[in-house]
Design an enzyme around this catalytic site. Structure first.
Site, PDB file in Angstrom:
ATOM      1  N   LYS A 145      27.806  40.211  26.890  1.00  0.00           N
ATOM      2  CA  LYS A 145      28.131  38.795  26.684  1.00  0.00           C
ATOM      3  C   LYS A 145      29.336  38.716  25.752  1.00  0.00           C
ATOM      4  O   LYS A 145      29.298  39.194  24.627  1.00  0.00           O
ATOM      5  CB  LYS A 145      26.933  38.057  26.059  1.00  0.00           C
ATOM      6  CG  LYS A 145      27.270  36.624  25.601  1.00  0.00           C
ATOM      7  CD  LYS A 145      26.041  35.871  25.076  1.00  0.00           C
ATOM      8  CE  LYS A 145      26.431  34.517  24.478  1.00  0.00           C
ATOM      9  NZ  LYS A 145      25.275  33.764  23.937  1.00  0.00           N
ATOM     10  N   ASP A 170      31.230  30.210  20.395  1.00  0.00           N
ATOM     11  CA  ASP A 170      30.182  29.377  20.982  1.00  0.00           C
ATOM     12  C   ASP A 170      29.995  28.115  20.154  1.00  0.00           C
ATOM     13  O   ASP A 170      29.286  28.110  19.149  1.00  0.00           O
ATOM     14  CB  ASP A 170      28.868  30.166  21.076  1.00  0.00           C
ATOM     15  CG  ASP A 170      27.767  29.353  21.751  1.00  0.00           C
ATOM     16  OD1 ASP A 170      28.074  28.279  22.315  1.00  0.00           O
ATOM     17  OD2 ASP A 170      26.594  29.800  21.708  1.00  0.00           O
ATOM     18  N   LYS A 205      26.688  22.365  18.964  1.00  0.00           N
ATOM     19  CA  LYS A 205      25.846  22.840  17.862  1.00  0.00           C
ATOM     20  C   LYS A 205      26.141  22.005  16.610  1.00  0.00           C
ATOM     21  O   LYS A 205      27.295  21.671  16.363  1.00  0.00           O
ATOM     22  CB  LYS A 205      26.187  24.302  17.534  1.00  0.00           C
ATOM     23  CG  LYS A 205      25.684  25.325  18.531  1.00  0.00           C
ATOM     24  CD  LYS A 205      26.051  26.738  18.065  1.00  0.00           C
ATOM     25  CE  LYS A 205      25.754  27.777  19.124  1.00  0.00           C
ATOM     26  NZ  LYS A 205      24.308  27.939  19.384  1.00  0.00           N
ATOM     27  N   ASP A 264      29.692  35.751  18.899  1.00  0.00           N
ATOM     28  CA  ASP A 264      28.962  35.635  20.162  1.00  0.00           C
ATOM     29  C   ASP A 264      29.535  36.532  21.272  1.00  0.00           C
ATOM     30  O   ASP A 264      29.102  36.463  22.417  1.00  0.00           O
ATOM     31  CB  ASP A 264      28.926  34.160  20.595  1.00  0.00           C
ATOM     32  CG  ASP A 264      27.625  33.787  21.288  1.00  0.00           C
ATOM     33  OD1 ASP A 264      26.639  34.528  21.142  1.00  0.00           O
ATOM     34  OD2 ASP A 264      27.614  32.757  21.986  1.00  0.00           O
ATOM     35  N   ASP A 277      24.669  24.801  25.751  1.00  0.00           N
ATOM     36  CA  ASP A 277      24.589  25.833  24.714  1.00  0.00           C
ATOM     37  C   ASP A 277      23.836  27.078  25.204  1.00  0.00           C
ATOM     38  O   ASP A 277      23.834  28.103  24.533  1.00  0.00           O
ATOM     39  CB  ASP A 277      23.934  25.253  23.458  1.00  0.00           C
ATOM     40  CG  ASP A 277      24.209  26.081  22.210  1.00  0.00           C
ATOM     41  OD1 ASP A 277      25.071  26.984  22.286  1.00  0.00           O
ATOM     42  OD2 ASP A 277      23.568  25.821  21.178  1.00  0.00           O
ATOM     43  N   GLU A 324      24.789  29.127  27.361  1.00  0.00           N
ATOM     44  CA  GLU A 324      25.928  29.558  28.167  1.00  0.00           C
ATOM     45  C   GLU A 324      25.951  31.062  28.422  1.00  0.00           C
ATOM     46  O   GLU A 324      26.513  31.520  29.414  1.00  0.00           O
ATOM     47  CB  GLU A 324      27.239  29.135  27.464  1.00  0.00           C
ATOM     48  CG  GLU A 324      27.757  30.085  26.368  1.00  0.00           C
ATOM     49  CD  GLU A 324      26.835  30.236  25.167  1.00  0.00           C
ATOM     50  OE1 GLU A 324      25.995  29.346  24.954  1.00  0.00           O
ATOM     51  OE2 GLU A 324      26.944  31.240  24.450  1.00  0.00           O
ATOM     52  N   ARG A 382      23.683  33.187  29.303  1.00  0.00           N
ATOM     53  CA  ARG A 382      23.011  33.604  30.540  1.00  0.00           C
ATOM     54  C   ARG A 382      23.844  33.266  31.772  1.00  0.00           C
ATOM     55  O   ARG A 382      23.721  33.923  32.804  1.00  0.00           O
ATOM     56  CB  ARG A 382      21.604  32.988  30.599  1.00  0.00           C
ATOM     57  CG  ARG A 382      21.564  31.479  30.645  1.00  0.00           C
ATOM     58  CD  ARG A 382      20.190  30.926  30.256  1.00  0.00           C
ATOM     59  NE  ARG A 382      19.982  30.998  28.815  1.00  0.00           N
ATOM     60  CZ  ARG A 382      18.861  30.615  28.207  1.00  0.00           C
ATOM     61  NH1 ARG A 382      17.832  30.156  28.909  1.00  0.00           N
ATOM     62  NH2 ARG A 382      18.759  30.718  26.897  1.00  0.00           N
TER      63      ARG A 382
HETATM   64  N1  BES Z   1      24.849  32.303  20.966  1.00  0.00           N
HETATM   65  C1  BES Z   1      23.645  31.565  20.920  1.00  0.00           C
HETATM   66  C2  BES Z   1      22.477  32.361  20.336  1.00  0.00           C
HETATM   67  C3  BES Z   1      22.640  32.788  18.879  1.00  0.00           C
HETATM   68  C4  BES Z   1      22.131  31.986  17.877  1.00  0.00           C
HETATM   69  C5  BES Z   1      23.241  33.981  18.563  1.00  0.00           C
HETATM   70  C6  BES Z   1      22.275  32.363  16.556  1.00  0.00           C
HETATM   71  C7  BES Z   1      23.381  34.368  17.238  1.00  0.00           C
HETATM   72  C8  BES Z   1      22.893  33.560  16.227  1.00  0.00           C
HETATM   73  C9  BES Z   1      23.261  31.117  22.317  1.00  0.00           C
HETATM   74  O1  BES Z   1      24.315  30.855  23.183  1.00  0.00           O
HETATM   75  C10 BES Z   1      22.500  29.844  22.197  1.00  0.00           C
HETATM   76  O2  BES Z   1      23.064  28.888  21.739  1.00  0.00           O
HETATM   77  N2  BES Z   1      21.249  29.857  22.633  1.00  0.00           N
HETATM   78  C11 BES Z   1      20.413  28.698  22.573  1.00  0.00           C
HETATM   79  C12 BES Z   1      19.673  28.585  23.888  1.00  0.00           C
HETATM   80  C13 BES Z   1      18.923  27.296  24.066  1.00  0.00           C
HETATM   81  C14 BES Z   1      19.892  26.126  24.164  1.00  0.00           C
HETATM   82  C15 BES Z   1      18.079  27.388  25.309  1.00  0.00           C
HETATM   83  C16 BES Z   1      19.450  28.877  21.418  1.00  0.00           C
HETATM   84  O3  BES Z   1      18.988  30.008  21.190  1.00  0.00           O
HETATM   85  O4  BES Z   1      19.194  27.907  20.719  1.00  0.00           O
HETATM   86 ZN    ZN Z   2      26.028  31.888  22.797  1.00  0.00          ZN
HETATM   87 MN    MN Z   3      25.099  28.905  22.975  1.00  0.00          MN
END
Ligand code: BES
Ligand code: ZN
Ligand code: MN
Length: 507
Positions: free
Chosen positions: A269, A274, A281, A292, A351, A353, A355
């Site tokens: 990834k 992000d 966010k 990210d 968010d 993204e 996947r």
């Molecule tokens: N990049 C984030 C996950 C992340 C969070 C990595 C904190 C490192 C530190 C990812 O893209 C994300 O935002 N995931 C969301 C998914 C949700 C919207 C289903 C999450 O984990 O909140």
């Molecule tokens: Zn992310």
């Molecule tokens: Mn995200």
């Protein structure tokens, strides 16, 4: 990078600015560890007592500096804690030595040359100390120094390390040291990429770094730019990248060995920033999101390491690069994307993204029918809630492969834990209008993401997913060989996986 040599000199006579010794926790206070006998002798056998007076107990993470005794060339002695004295004939654990060497290297920032007189009973210990020292002697200084300031305000990393007690003329030792050097250089490459801020490390620049490395190390490289991605139907990469001024890229980086019988595909990834996209966010959740792309950085580094080590296995890296930004051209919550696989995805949360870009890369990687695919991603906050900041989660469509990866990670000193793929979580991603939604139940969010990815892995291909959201970026106080910022998490696991695959140990 820091220069490392194996030396047969004695710890007392070697010309150095500091000499590093180990100190363990004994039943009645600190105990000087093997390797430091000559140094202890110069202190009339009272080094442990002196250290205790200075407050040292031998606990892991401790670093105590003291002036040398007469008879020692180096002016400073640095004692690093090794924790409990090993039981019976056991030596110190490799990760204990790796961290102690890292702690020592960090404590010697600004110093030119240090002799490491830590316990080196065997090859494994020598390799661990070498890795720890090289990983500890790291600093990201590219952005330091304004007008009139030196670039290296914070102090340069320890420049030279002499490992005492190794066997410089032994081929196996030489090879182990060369491996440690290649590995540390590549972990540090990943760290550098992660630490570069997103205003500089765009998908385009990341791809150019891969092209430059390909040239340097004789790798095959292919870069799909936004036009090629659109033409090829990479709806995930395009959908995530279209809100940004910095368009997406898909990079294929391939190391091939003429006698290889197996091919490993690594998918990373690479979200260079992000923001969350339209599902923005909140402040407090976006300050470290340059990290990210840590999965793509790890994959990039692992492919180069495989090439440097000349492993008898083909390793193909896929870097799924995009910037996730909100704008008038961004994907909206509710939009449907047609993915490279042909499946449609309803984007309920922009968010989620990672996947989406990984799905396209997984499908593309599957087309080449590798023997196994491992993807690496800072995928979910849920994995951090489950496992904390130092442990990555491992999911897989094959229990034995998941177990192997967990064992490999443990062996190289990376904390990980196997996670399940509960089938009942799939229905939460049912969409009224598309084949699948990019979000499901909140509970088990890390597992939901894994189930989503699995749908884009080609039939019959062994696959594992490493969610490194916790350990990829270190925000609290440095420890061992881990600095603040990008850690290079999973690089060592991926390289050992490639080595194991080359040796025919797996499947
Ligand atoms: N990049 C984030 C996950 C992340 C969070 C990595 C904190 C490192 C530190 C990812 O893209 C994300 O935002 N995931 C969301 C998914 C949700 C919207 C289903 C999450 O984990 O909140
Ligand atoms: Zn992310
Ligand atoms: Mn995200």
């Amino acid at each position: 990078m820091t220069a490392l040599t194996l030396s047969t000199s004695s710890a007392t006579t070697l010309r150095a600015d500091a000499v590093v010794v180990g100190v363990a926790k004994g039943a009645k206070g600190p105990v000087v560890a093997p390797g430091a006998e000559a140094i202890d002798k110069a202190f009339d056998g009272k080094l442990a007592a002196v250290l205790e007076t200075l407050g040292a107990s031998g606990a892991e993470g401790e670093a105590t500096k003291l002036p040398s005794a007469s008879g020692i060339k180096a002016p400073v002695v640095l004692a690093v804690g090794l924790g409990d004295t090993p039981k019976g004939d056991d030596g110190f654990d490799a990760e204990v030595l790796r961290r102690a060497a890292g702690t020592a290297a960090r404590a010697l920032t600004g110093v030119k040359k240090a002799a490491f007189a830590l316990p080196l009973p065997d090859l494994e210990s020598a390799a661990a100390v070498a890795e720890g020292a090289l990983l500890g002697a790291y600093a990201f200084t590219s952005y330091r120094g304004g007008k009139g300031k030196g670039k290296n305000e914070a102090g340069a990393p320890l420049a030279e390390v002499a490992l005492l007690g190794g066997k410089p003329r032994d081929k196996a030792y030489k090879a182990a040291i060369e491996r440690a050097e290649a590995l540390a250089a590549e972990v540090n490459r990943a760290r550098d990429l992660i630490n570069i801020p997103s205003n500089d490390l765009t998908p385009k620049l990341f791809a150019e770094q891969a092209q430059a490395a390909a040239k340097e190390f004789g790798l095959k490289v292919e870069v799909l730019d936004e036009k090629a991605l659109a033409k090829g139907g990479f709806g995930g990469l395009i959908g995530v990248g279209k809100g940004s001024e910095n368009p997406p890229r898909l990079v294929k980086l391939a190391y091939q060995h003429p006698k290889a019988s197996k091919t490993l595909a690594l998918v990373g990834k690479g979200i260079t920033y992000d923001s969350g996209g339209i599902s923005l966010k909140p402040a407090g959740h976006n300050e470290t999101m340059k990290c990210d792309m840590s999965g793509a950085a790890a994959v990039f580094a692992a492919v180069v390491a495989a090439a440097k080590l000349g492993l008898k296995v083909n390793v193909t890296g896929w870097l799924a690069l995009a910037e996730n930004m909100p704008s008038g051209s961004a994907t909206r919550p509710g939009d449907v994307l047609r993915m490279y696989s042909g499946k449609t995805v309803e984007v309920l949360n922009t968010d989620a993204e990672g996947r989406l870009v990984l799905a396209d890369a997984l499908t593309r990687a599957s087309e080449e029918k590798p023997d196994a695919i491992v993807d690496v991603a800072t995928l979910t906050g849920a994995m951090i809630l489950a496992l904390g900041n130092r442990t990555f989660g491992i999911m897989a469509n094959d229990d034995a492969f998941r177990t192997s990866l967990h064992e490999i990670a443990t062996e190289v000193g990376e904390q990980s834990w196997p996670m399940p793929m509960p089938r009942e979580l799939r229905k939460g991603m049912d969409s009224p209008i598309a084949d699948i939604a990019n979000m499901g139940e909140r509970a088990g969010g890390g597992l939901v993401a894994g189930l989503f990815l699995e749908e884009f892995v080609g039939e019959g291909i062994t696959w594992a997913h490493l969610d490194i959201a916790g350990p990829a970026f270190h925000e609290s106080a440095p420890y061992g060989y881990t600095h603040k910022g990008g850690t290079g998490s999973s690089v060592r696991t991926l390289v050992r996986l490639a080595e194991r695959t080359a040796a025919g140990d797996l499947g």
